[in-house]
Design a protein around this motif. Structure first.
Motif, mmCIF file in Angstrom:
data_model
loop_
_atom_site.group_PDB
_atom_site.id
_atom_site.type_symbol
_atom_site.label_atom_id
_atom_site.label_comp_id
_atom_site.label_asym_id
_atom_site.label_seq_id
_atom_site.Cartn_x
_atom_site.Cartn_y
_atom_site.Cartn_z
ATOM 1 N N PRO A 144 0.807 -1.234 0.000
ATOM 2 C CA PRO A 144 0.000 0.000 0.000
ATOM 3 C C PRO A 144 0.836 1.278 0.000
ATOM 4 C CG PRO A 144 -0.735 -1.538 1.706
ATOM 5 C CD PRO A 144 0.559 -2.055 1.184
ATOM 6 N N ARG A 145 1.993 1.274 0.684
ATOM 7 C CA ARG A 145 2.803 2.491 0.701
ATOM 8 C C ARG A 145 3.362 2.785 -0.683
ATOM 9 N NH1 ARG A 145 5.190 0.455 5.274
ATOM 10 N NH2 ARG A 145 4.064 1.133 7.121
ATOM 11 N N LEU A 146 3.794 1.724 -1.356
ATOM 12 C CA LEU A 146 4.310 1.891 -2.713
ATOM 13 C C LEU A 146 3.209 2.416 -3.626
ATOM 14 C CD1 LEU A 146 6.926 1.290 -4.350
ATOM 15 C CD2 LEU A 146 5.816 -0.806 -5.083
ATOM 16 N N ASN A 147 1.975 1.999 -3.339
ATOM 17 C CA ASN A 147 0.836 2.446 -4.125
ATOM 18 C C ASN A 147 0.654 3.957 -3.989
ATOM 19 O OD1 ASN A 147 -1.268 1.910 -5.848
ATOM 20 N ND2 ASN A 147 -2.743 1.488 -4.218
ATOM 21 N N LEU A 148 0.764 4.441 -2.754
ATOM 22 C CA LEU A 148 0.645 5.887 -2.544
ATOM 23 C C LEU A 148 1.808 6.605 -3.224
ATOM 24 C CD1 LEU A 148 -1.015 8.120 -1.180
ATOM 25 C CD2 LEU A 148 0.482 7.914 0.804
ATOM 26 N N LEU A 149 3.003 5.996 -3.131
ATOM 27 C CA LEU A 149 4.171 6.589 -3.799
ATOM 28 C C LEU A 149 3.920 6.699 -5.299
ATOM 29 C CD1 LEU A 149 7.140 7.571 -3.706
ATOM 30 C CD2 LEU A 149 7.817 5.206 -4.087
ATOM 31 N N SER A 150 3.322 5.656 -5.895
ATOM 32 C CA SER A 150 3.000 5.713 -7.324
ATOM 33 C C SER A 150 2.175 6.951 -7.637
ATOM 34 C CB SER A 150 2.188 4.483 -7.754
ATOM 35 O OG SER A 150 2.970 3.342 -7.751
ATOM 36 N N PHE A 151 1.158 7.177 -6.800
ATOM 37 C CA PHE A 151 0.304 8.330 -7.072
ATOM 38 C C PHE A 151 1.092 9.628 -6.968
ATOM 39 C CE2 PHE A 151 -2.339 11.846 -5.599
ATOM 40 C CZ PHE A 151 -3.125 11.984 -6.725
ATOM 41 N N TYR A 152 1.935 9.728 -5.927
ATOM 42 C CA TYR A 152 2.687 10.981 -5.780
ATOM 43 C C TYR A 152 3.710 11.148 -6.891
ATOM 44 C CZ TYR A 152 0.377 12.458 -1.593
ATOM 45 O OH TYR A 152 -0.572 12.906 -0.739
ATOM 46 N N LEU A 153 4.251 10.036 -7.396
ATOM 47 C CA LEU A 153 5.143 10.150 -8.552
ATOM 48 C C LEU A 153 4.358 10.668 -9.760
ATOM 49 C CD1 LEU A 153 7.408 6.988 -8.287
ATOM 50 C CD2 LEU A 153 8.053 9.369 -7.926
ATOM 51 N N TRP A 154 3.125 10.172 -9.910
ATOM 52 C CA TRP A 154 2.286 10.678 -10.995
ATOM 53 C C TRP A 154 2.089 12.183 -10.846
ATOM 54 C CZ3 TRP A 154 -2.124 13.480 -11.453
ATOM 55 C CH2 TRP A 154 -2.667 13.566 -12.737
ATOM 56 N N LEU A 155 1.800 12.590 -9.601
ATOM 57 C CA LEU A 155 1.557 14.007 -9.344
ATOM 58 C C LEU A 155 2.814 14.827 -9.646
ATOM 59 C CD1 LEU A 155 -0.930 15.509 -8.272
ATOM 60 C CD2 LEU A 155 0.118 15.479 -6.011
ATOM 61 N N THR A 156 3.980 14.302 -9.220
ATOM 62 C CA THR A 156 5.240 14.986 -9.501
ATOM 63 C C THR A 156 5.441 15.117 -11.007
ATOM 64 O OG1 THR A 156 6.116 13.918 -7.533
ATOM 65 C CG2 THR A 156 7.706 14.984 -8.986
ATOM 66 N N GLY A 157 5.152 14.035 -11.738
ATOM 67 C CA GLY A 157 5.274 14.080 -13.192
ATOM 68 C C GLY A 157 4.360 15.139 -13.788
ATOM 69 N N ALA A 158 3.136 15.224 -13.261
ATOM 70 C CA ALA A 158 2.191 16.219 -13.764
ATOM 71 C C ALA A 158 2.699 17.626 -13.487
ATOM 72 C CB ALA A 158 0.826 16.002 -13.118
ATOM 73 N N VAL A 159 3.255 17.821 -12.296
ATOM 74 C CA VAL A 159 3.786 19.152 -11.948
ATOM 75 C C VAL A 159 4.968 19.485 -12.852
ATOM 76 C CG1 VAL A 159 4.979 20.444 -10.149
ATOM 77 C CG2 VAL A 159 2.968 19.095 -9.573
ATOM 78 N N LEU A 160 5.865 18.507 -13.059
ATOM 79 C CA LEU A 160 7.027 18.756 -13.918
ATOM 80 C C LEU A 160 6.596 19.063 -15.353
ATOM 81 C CD1 LEU A 160 9.572 16.064 -12.690
ATOM 82 C CD2 LEU A 160 9.875 18.544 -12.622
ATOM 83 N N ALA A 161 5.588 18.330 -15.835
ATOM 84 C CA ALA A 161 5.115 18.576 -17.201
ATOM 85 C C ALA A 161 4.559 19.992 -17.318
ATOM 86 C CB ALA A 161 4.044 17.549 -17.578
ATOM 87 N N THR A 162 3.826 20.424 -16.283
ATOM 88 C CA THR A 162 3.289 21.786 -16.290
ATOM 89 C C THR A 162 4.426 22.797 -16.207
ATOM 90 O OG1 THR A 162 1.456 20.845 -15.068
ATOM 91 C CG2 THR A 162 1.506 23.236 -15.266
ATOM 92 N N LEU A 163 5.423 22.473 -15.372
ATOM 93 C CA LEU A 163 6.590 23.340 -15.239
ATOM 94 C C LEU A 163 7.293 23.490 -16.586
ATOM 95 C CD1 LEU A 163 8.164 24.770 -12.914
ATOM 96 C CD2 LEU A 163 9.687 22.795 -12.913
ATOM 97 N N ALA A 164 7.357 22.387 -17.339
ATOM 98 C CA ALA A 164 8.020 22.428 -18.644
ATOM 99 C C ALA A 164 7.318 23.414 -19.575
ATOM 100 C CB ALA A 164 8.047 21.035 -19.263
ATOM 101 N N ILE A 165 5.979 23.504 -19.443
ATOM 102 C CA ILE A 165 5.255 24.478 -20.274
ATOM 103 C C ILE A 165 5.693 25.883 -19.904
ATOM 104 C CG2 ILE A 165 2.988 25.347 -20.929
ATOM 105 C CD1 ILE A 165 1.804 22.695 -20.101
ATOM 106 N N ILE A 166 5.799 26.121 -18.582
ATOM 107 C CA ILE A 166 6.185 27.457 -18.122
ATOM 108 C C ILE A 166 7.617 27.779 -18.545
ATOM 109 C CG2 ILE A 166 6.514 28.891 -16.064
ATOM 110 C CD1 ILE A 166 4.378 26.992 -14.727
ATOM 111 N N LEU A 167 8.480 26.762 -18.524
ATOM 112 C CA LEU A 167 9.893 26.977 -18.844
ATOM 113 C C LEU A 167 10.157 27.048 -20.347
ATOM 114 C CD1 LEU A 167 11.637 24.596 -16.264
ATOM 115 C CD2 LEU A 167 11.488 27.083 -16.205
ATOM 116 N N GLY A 168 9.141 27.281 -21.127
ATOM 117 C CA GLY A 168 9.387 27.444 -22.554
ATOM 118 C C GLY A 168 8.700 26.410 -23.424
ATOM 119 N N GLY A 169 8.077 25.426 -22.784
ATOM 120 C CA GLY A 169 7.342 24.428 -23.547
ATOM 121 C C GLY A 169 8.276 23.457 -24.249
#
Ligand code: CU
Lengths: 551, 136, 244
Positions: free
Chosen positions: A120-145
């Motif tokens: 179960p802990r790894l499962n929560l980590l998976s979700f937070y990794l997804w969230l981190t990926g989403a934040v990074l992808a959004t950041l990439a748009i801000i940093l010039g796309g």
């Protein structure tokens, strides 16, 4: 698979005020730190849906831009960024994680009669990794796309002055999110099946997720190292993908497609699993060819590692390699066709309930037949040389990714919605939305087959006027599709506030997920279930007890 | 799998992680000695010119060493069947990556039209760009 | 968390210097918990194999393409230091195996001793690696201070590859060998660092007496990770230092 679960048969309708996974604790932190697979599934559902809506918005922008041959909205470099965003958001943030992350997390432990996933802990980590990926992808748009397309092809991805390293990092992180989900599911299936739940009593959604997980674990690491190497190329010029430095961009494509062809099955196998469940439940018949469907999932998983070169027929591979890859590609059609025929044979003479999940399922069966068969056309080497990078390819994979996978996802959502929330959506609105989506989808992508076969190349910001009628038809279709999806989302959201109470067992399912209280309690089962009968055996289920609304 | 998937769990009454094979110190020491000897052989073999067989020899010895580490140090010899399958299948799928990329690379020289477009060089493939000159 | 009167399973400590282990609530038995974690970890190790596998595939691809470059490049590495490092890692793999064995047989002092020796091995390995990198830096084969300067398109020069001795001037794309060498050894080195950190982490648990014959899972898993680091080096050593 009717089961011997006294606790559930006797107290089928939990008494009012009973606690379930939604209300046993409350507050932001109780969700943010939850280890409950059902809550993690819901968080994935919200996250991936938002990513889908963002990706859909980019798609609409692309379609509106293409209304005029010279383009309506953007200059060419901006257009490149918008279609890249559409592809990257849809593939990495929605299509790959959506079904395993949301419905898989929600349903897999229920179907196995387990209290949770194995880790179960790894499962929560998976979700937070997804969230981190989403934040990074959004950041990439801000940093010039980024304007490389979702495929990050070298050498362009090595030279373009955009935030490729950031989006590469996002993809790396999202890859490990996907790996950990798959790893968790494999362990759960092996170690947490209820007593009596043998391999061939497992529901086919579980089989499909199991095959998907194998692909996630074995293919995704190669994507990880590939995007890392692209980042390294940009940081210190490793040279292996860079022709200026003696490298070979074709090697990049080998690495990328070693992952990304199997990734197509990471995306589509869970959809197959949903359809397998739904055709059975809503036709009230055991699945035709249960074992064939189960094994075909595994066969697809293995064969999918042997065919990646069919994405590289115009990239400068050797003729021998192209011949081999084209030849092997045709073998994918066999297990895939087995599934399609088995589904149709299951419906045949069944007691069909034409409710919203079943309508989506029927839409899937039609659309996937087209998406799958055009894949065979594209798999043949000589045709592919001409069709390569045209809208024919775009239409083909949208028939699979949007028309099949997203529709199966919608089907599954309608199917398990009452289970997840204990409320029913308005069936009439849901059916109307399904009809609009079906019409809109085909209006969008059928014209793309035609213009693609006539030579309209993909990813172009402008086009010759001859293609305008097809582009405009496609854009009108996309708007219709958008309206349908908006209506579906509206229907779901409204049900949360005004929906009728769901039934104890809304559709009369006999897999373990339907034999828990609705919505399920914290650890899923009040009494550990023991399975004594075969899978999809509807003969012993007394429908009259399932049709009572939950308290 | 038997009808009762959990039967293997229930059969263990003891409050332990189960019955584990514990290797003897003597065995670990023998494996270590074998690994060190094989490292010596690797170095020795690299000093003799066997032509293209040098790669095969080096990789064969490395595979033997790896097998020793996997079987004894990582205890795979006594591990469950599924754990064996999982770890060994990773090498199998890796072999597919090697196989197809190298098949593509090595069969490009069969395509005569490629060689007429690009200038062939003695190592069988082209140098697409001048190399960056070294400077002092 | 327990419900309906089900209480969590506890593995008792074998002696006063040890502490008991409580099985996670969603598992029925300690065996189930052990096997689940172990299968999960093997799957994770499989992903590591495939991640490194991409680098090895790149190695073979360019070894096939530029055989001469790789042969000459390999001669620039110090095979004796490589052999010493191989020995160090093999020894540390042995101490790790002995550490796991000591935990399995409830020998707390020996567990700590062998794990400590393994960390020492990791540090020696990293020290030697540093010496090797410095030598490459000195010969201009990998100029670390210019590593991230970018490719100089106009002069067709790669600032981090200056090759002061001109040892690579007669072979095509000499930098490729060193780029692959750097990438593979750096990622491997990162695993050594992570591995050492994990070993120190289980040492803390071992000092508290958490690992014994009844429960040694974390030591076992970290051990597997460490052996994987060794496993990868077993292939890196001949491929990079003794280029066949
Ligand atoms: Cu493909």
């Amino acid at each position: 698979m009717t089961t011997n679960i006294p606790a559930i048969d006797q107290h089928a309708a939990p008494t009012g005020g009973s606690t379930n996974y939604l209300n046993n604790t409350s507050g932001f932190w109780s969700w943010a730190s939850t280890l409950d697979h059902k809550r993690i599934g819901l968080m994935y559902l919200v996250g991936t849906t938002l990513a889908f809506l963002a990706g859909g918005l980019f798609a609409l922008l692309v379609r509106v831009h293409l209304w005029e041959p010279d383009g309506m909205l953007f200059d060419n470099p901006t257009y490149n960024q918008v279609f890249t965003l559409h592809g990257a958001f849809m593939v990495f943030l929605f299509v790959i994680p959506a079904i395993p992350g949301s419905l898989g997390n929600m349903v897999l432990p229920l179907m196995l009669g387990a209290k949770d996933v194995a880790l179960p802990r790894l499962n929560l980590l998976s979700f937070y990794l997804w969230l981190t990926g989403a934040v990074l992808a959004t950041l990439a748009i801000i940093l010039g796309g980024f304007d490389t397309g979702w495929t990050f092809y070298a050498p362009y991805s090595l030279y373009t002055q955009k935030a490729v390293v950031t989006i590469g990092l996002a993809v790396f992180v999202l890859g490990f999110s996907s790996i950990f989900t798959g790893l968790n599911f494999i362990v759960t299936v092996h170690k947490l099946r209820a007593p009596g739940l043998t391999w061939f009593r497992m529901p086919l959604f579980v089989w499909a997720l199991y095959a998907t997980s194998i692909l996630q674990v074995l293919a995704t690491p190669v994507l990880g190292i590939t995007v890392l190497l692209v980042a390294f190329e940009r940081l210190y010029q490793v040279g292996i993908f860079d022709p200026r430095l003696g490298g070979d961009p074709v090697l990049f494509e080998h690495f990328f497609w070693f992952y990304s062809h199997p990734a197509v099955y990471i995306m589509v196998l869970p959809a197959f699993g949903i359809i397998s469940e739904l055709v059975s439940v809503h036709s009230r018949k055991p699945l035709f060819g249960y074992k064939l469907i189960a094994f075909s999932s595994l066969a697809i998983a293995v064969i999918s590692f042997l065919v990646w070169g069919h994405h590289m027929f115009t990239s400068g591979q050797s003729t021998f390699a192209m011949f081999a890859f084209s030849f092997l590609t045709f073998f994918v059609a066999i297990p895939t066709a087995i599934k399609e025929f088995s589904w149709v044979a299951t419906i045949w003479k069944g007691s069909i309930a034409l409710n919203a999940p079943m309508l989506y399922t029927l839409a899937f069966l039609i659309i996937f037949a087209i998406g799958g068969l055009t894949g065979v056309i594209l798999g043949s080497l000589s045709v592919n040389i001409h069709m390569h990078d045209t809208y024919f390819v775009v239409a083909h994979f949208h028939y699979v990714m949007m028309g099949s996978i997203a529709l199966a996802f919608f089907a599954g959502l309608h199917h398990w919605w009452p289970k997840m929330f204990g409320v029913m959506y308005d069936e009439t609105i849901a059916k109307i939305a399904c009809g609009i989506i079906f019409v809109g989808f085909n209006a969008t992508f059928l014209p793309q087959f035609i213009m693609g076969s006539r030579g309209m190349p993909r990813r172009y910001a402008t086009y010759v006027p001859d293609f305008q009628v097809f582009h405009q038809a496609s854009t009108v279709g996309a708007v219709i599709l958008g309206v349908g999806i908006a209506l579906m989302v509206y229907c779901f959201v409204v049900s949360l506030f005004q929906g009728k109470k769901a039934m104890v067992n809304q559709w009369g399912g006999v897999t373990l997920d339907w034999l828990t209280p609705t919505p399920p309690p914290l650890e899923n089962f009040h009494e550990a279930p023991v399975v004594t009968t075969e899978v999809y055996d509807y003969s012993t289920l007394d429908l009259s007890t399932t049709r009572t609304p939950i308290a | 799998m038997t009808a009762h998937a959990h039967s293997d769990h229930h059969s263990h009454g003891a409050l332990q992680m189960g019955h584990h094979h514990v290797s003897s110190s003597q065995q670990f020491l023998s494996v270590l000695v074998a690994l060190l000897v094989l490292t010596g052989i690797t170095v020795g073999a690299s000093r003799i010119d066997f032509g293209s067989a040098n790669m095969l020899i080096a990789m064969a010895i490395a595979c033997i060493k790896a097998s020793l580490v996997i079987a004894f140090f990582m205890h795979v010899k006594w591990d469950t069947a599924i754990n064996k399958i999982v770890f060994l299948s990773s090498f199998l799928f890796l072999a597919l990556l090697f196989l197809f990329t190298l098949v593509d690379l090595t069969t490009r020289r069969w395509d005569s039209y490629v060689n007429t477009i690009r200038t062939p060089v003695d190592h069988g493939w082209v140098q697409p760009a001048p190399k960056p000159d070294a400077h002092h | 968390m327990s419900h309906d009167g089900h209480h969590s399973v506890v593995i008792p400590a074998p002696g006063p210097e040890f502490v008991p282990h409580t099985v996670a609530h969603h598992f029925d038995t300690p065996v189930q918990e052990f096997q689940a974690a172990k299968l999960g970890f093997w799957l994770f190790l499989a992903t590591e194999i495939l991640l490194f596998g991409g680098l090895f595939a790149a190695y073979f691809y360019y070894h096939e393409t530029y055989a001469e470059t790789f042969r000459v490049g390999g001669q620039q590495l110090d095979w004796q230091l490589g052999a010493v490092n191989t020995t160090v890692l093999l020894l540390s793999s042995w101490t790790m195996a002995m550490g796991v064995r000591s935990a399995q047989t409830s020998q707390k002092g020996k567990t700590l001793l062998f794990l400590g020796l393994t960390v020492l091995g990791a540090l020696i390995f990293l020290g030697i690696k540093y010496v090797e990198y410095s030598a490459k830096n000195q010969h201009g084969l990998i100029v670390f201070s210019h590593l991230f300067d970018g490719y100089d398109q106009a002069n067709k020069q790669l600032p981090w590859f200056q090759d002061y001795g001109g040892v690579m001037k007669d072979v095509p794309h000499g930098h490729l060998f060193f780029a692959i060498y750097l990438t593979m050894t750096a990622i491997h080195g990162l695993h050594v660092v992570i591995g050492a950190g994990l070993i120190i982490w289980v040492m803390k648990g071992a000092a508290k007496g958490r690992f014994h014959a009844g429960y040694f899972l974390p030591v076992d898993l970290v051990g597997l990770y460490w052996h994987l680091v060794d496993l990868i080096w077993i292939f890196l050593f001949p491929l990079l230092y003794l280029v066949p």
